[in-house]
Structures are given as C-alpha cells and as structure tokens.
Design an enzyme around this catalytic site. Structure first.
Site, PDB file in Angstrom:
ATOM      1  N   TYR A  53     -27.710 -22.971 -19.329  1.00  0.00           N
ATOM      2  CA  TYR A  53     -27.712 -23.705 -20.595  1.00  0.00           C
ATOM      3  C   TYR A  53     -29.083 -23.612 -21.265  1.00  0.00           C
ATOM      4  O   TYR A  53     -30.111 -23.612 -20.605  1.00  0.00           O
ATOM      5  CB  TYR A  53     -27.385 -25.176 -20.375  1.00  0.00           C
ATOM      6  CG  TYR A  53     -25.918 -25.471 -20.145  1.00  0.00           C
ATOM      7  CD1 TYR A  53     -24.967 -24.457 -20.056  1.00  0.00           C
ATOM      8  CD2 TYR A  53     -25.475 -26.784 -20.007  1.00  0.00           C
ATOM      9  CE1 TYR A  53     -23.627 -24.746 -19.839  1.00  0.00           C
ATOM     10  CE2 TYR A  53     -24.136 -27.078 -19.791  1.00  0.00           C
ATOM     11  CZ  TYR A  53     -23.224 -26.061 -19.698  1.00  0.00           C
ATOM     12  OH  TYR A  53     -21.899 -26.363 -19.483  1.00  0.00           O
ATOM     13  N   SER A 211     -14.754 -30.437 -22.775  1.00  0.00           N
ATOM     14  CA  SER A 211     -14.266 -30.229 -24.131  1.00  0.00           C
ATOM     15  C   SER A 211     -13.091 -31.159 -24.460  1.00  0.00           C
ATOM     16  O   SER A 211     -12.050 -30.704 -24.940  1.00  0.00           O
ATOM     17  CB  SER A 211     -13.848 -28.770 -24.357  1.00  0.00           C
ATOM     18  OG  SER A 211     -13.742 -28.478 -25.732  1.00  0.00           O
ATOM     19  N   LEU A 213     -12.708 -32.985 -26.882  1.00  0.00           N
ATOM     20  CA  LEU A 213     -12.427 -32.926 -28.326  1.00  0.00           C
ATOM     21  C   LEU A 213     -12.163 -31.492 -28.781  1.00  0.00           C
ATOM     22  O   LEU A 213     -12.130 -31.212 -29.982  1.00  0.00           O
ATOM     23  CB  LEU A 213     -13.599 -33.515 -29.126  1.00  0.00           C
ATOM     24  CG  LEU A 213     -14.002 -34.946 -28.793  1.00  0.00           C
ATOM     25  CD1 LEU A 213     -15.081 -35.426 -29.760  1.00  0.00           C
ATOM     26  CD2 LEU A 213     -12.801 -35.878 -28.819  1.00  0.00           C
ATOM     27  N   LEU A 217     -12.761 -30.117 -32.655  1.00  0.00           N
ATOM     28  CA  LEU A 217     -11.553 -30.008 -33.473  1.00  0.00           C
ATOM     29  C   LEU A 217     -10.816 -31.340 -33.593  1.00  0.00           C
ATOM     30  O   LEU A 217     -10.243 -31.653 -34.642  1.00  0.00           O
ATOM     31  CB  LEU A 217     -10.613 -28.963 -32.857  1.00  0.00           C
ATOM     32  CG  LEU A 217      -9.460 -28.476 -33.726  1.00  0.00           C
ATOM     33  CD1 LEU A 217      -9.987 -27.625 -34.874  1.00  0.00           C
ATOM     34  CD2 LEU A 217      -8.465 -27.675 -32.884  1.00  0.00           C
TER      35      LEU A 217
END
Length: 320
Positions: A53, A211, A213, A217
């Site tokens: 990351y 994820s 969401l 989205l």
C-alpha cells in the site's frame, strides 16, 4: 463500539476494521493521523494495511506512515490489532513476491521495520499462490509464529476451496492455520455467499468484508456525480460497474431518501448484518469515519433486507 471474536480465536476485534489504503495518498499524513486517533477514541481497535500500500508514492509507504503514527506513543501500538498482507511484488526482482517461504519471512521482517513494531497481529496472504505448496507456506508461518513475530495467519481473496485446502493441511501439521479471510462483499458483489462464507463458517474462520461500498458506488455515487463531488465512486470498480447498475442505484438512493438514511450507512449496515466479523472501511475524511460508526446503530429489519434484495436482485451475482 461493537466487538466480535476473530474467528475461533480468543482475540476480540472491533466490527469496523480501519483500512488504510487512502492514508498518505488521498489523505495527507496529518489528516491520516487524526483519523487513526479518532478511530481509537471511538473504540476501533482493528487496523488493516498491506506491504505494498502506498505504491502511488512507493511500495511500503503506508506501512511507514503507520510506523510514524505508532512512534507517537501513548499506547497506540498496544491498543491496535494490526493486520498487514504479503504477496504482491515489492520490487522488480522475481523472488520479492508470492508466498514462498523466503518471501513470507523476508517480507514480514521488512513490514516489522517499516511499522516500527515487534509483532504483527494478523499476517494475511493477499492472494492465493498456485506455485507454492501449503506445506511450504505453513512452515514459514509456523516459524514466524514461534519467533513471536506474528500472532495469527489470515487470507484474502481466497475461494472457498482454497480455505478448505489451507486449513486441512494446517490441521495435519498441527498448526492453527487460518483465522480470517478478507473478501469483497457488498450489496452488488455477493459471490462470497456461495462458497467463501460457508467454508469460513465451517472452519471457524472470521470473515472481513472489504469494499463494503463497492469502491464508493453504494455511497450515494449518483448524487455525488451530479454534484461534482465524487472521488472514489468516479474511478476503479465503481466507474466500471456504474453503467449496468445505474437503474438499481437510482432506486437504491431514492429508497435511502425515503427512509432518511445515507446510502453509505444502509450499505454498510447491511454488510454488518450478514454474519461477517467486521467490515473493512476506508475513510478518506473524518466525516467518512463518523458515518461508518453511525452505521453500527442502524437496525437492518427483515423489511429493509427484503427491499434491498429486491432492488439489487439477490439472484444476480455481479462480478467484483
């Protein structure tokens, strides 16, 4: 804050897992530090990162940022259940990737140095490595566990049969094996329900939903696009999925207006109601963090769940 046991372990973790993907890149360092401090104040004790990351700056950048935050003291490191990951390439050299014993052990040492800590609570395999046997992988994890450098091993993006194969081999070795699986899971990407969730439940493996969401989205993307305020929902998987889901999202956002609850809150609360251990949130701002915490208080009734199933057609599994 709500807490749950991490799989079959005795370790308790917050049901919100603070993802750090935005920190140091979309979110400046000082704001990132403020969000992490606020997360602790709100009872979030579960943080997630990965060794690669921050690749937009350089691989390992986010772990370095976490190390700087831990170095501020005041019990920050002791309060955090810290997870990171290994697999993705860290350099262009062929052995600086994958799940070979060499890379698992070397990558762990490098993550420890970057994060300025003596141990990693949850060391996760970021993907399946089809070229490395489970005996080699577990030998490396056993070594790190014995040395006190990791507490538990976890997986990410595994299929149900991968979880079963990994755990069966660990059992034969007398090793604890997997304690968690981090998989994509949300209202529009529900493939995990077919095999991953049942396999994890059968083996006492925690499920961490990343994820929730769907890349923004489900966080009111249509309204944000209309207002010109969309960031994450205007790129990546959200941007790809938007055309085929526009009609469903229109209905979803209208329904959220009807019940007077923000779309992000509804989507996150739904994930948390599905039997997962924790949802991995990736706040870019303090407001995002506060919204996620508020979602813990939203009761997902049978009526709400059925309405969401109808809107997104639970029989359809949209690829993540």
């Amino acid at each position: 804050m709500q807490y749950a046991y991490l799989g079959r372990s005795g370790q308790k973790v917050s049901r919100l897992n603070l993802g750090t993907l935005n920190f140091g890149h979309r979110t400046p360092q000082d704001e990132s530090f403020a969000i992490m401090d606020a997360a602790l104040e709100r009872g979030i004790n579960f943080f997630d990162t990965a060794n690669d990351y921050g690749w937009q700056v350089h691989r390992g950048f986010t772990e370095e940022l976490l190390g700087e935050w831990f170095s501020l003291g005041s019990g920050r490191r002791d309060k955090v259940v810290l997870g990171t990951k290994v697999f993705n390439p860290m350099t262009d050299w062929p052995n600086d990737q994958g799940l070979s014993a060499r890379n698992i052990i070397a990558s762990c040492e490098q993550s420890l140095r970057r994060m300025r800590t003596d141990w990693i609570d949850l060391y996760q395999m970021h993907h399946v490595d089809e070229h490395t046997t489970w005996d080699e992988i577990w030998q490396a994890m056993e070594t790190l566990t014995t040395q006190g450098k990791i507490r538990y091993a976890g997986s990410s993006n595994f299929a149900g049969w991968n979880i079963a194969a990994a755990q069966e081999r660990a059992d034969r070795r007398g090793y604890f094996g997997l304690i968690s699986e981090q998989c994509v899971y949300n209202l529009v990407s529900r493939e995990a329900e077919a095999e991953v969730l049942p396999a994890a439940n059968a083996y006492g493996v925690a499920v961490l939903a990343w994820s929730p969401l769907h890349g923004g989205l489900l966080g009111g993307a249509l309204r944000k696009l209309a207002e010109g305020t969309a960031v994450k929902s205007a790129q990546g998987r959200a941007q790809v999925a938007l055309p085929r889901l526009r009609a469903r999202l229109t209905e979803f956002e209208s329904y959220c207006d009807e019940i007077d609850v923000p779309p992000a809150g509804v989507a996150l609360a739904w994930v948390l109601s599905r039997g997962v251990t924790a949802a991995v949130i990736g706040p870019r701002t303090m407001a995002h963090l506060d919204d996620a915490v508020r979602a813990l208080d939203l009761h997902v009734s049978d009526e709400l769940s059925q309405r969401l199933d109808k809107i997104f057609d639970a029989s359809v599994r949209v690829a993540g």
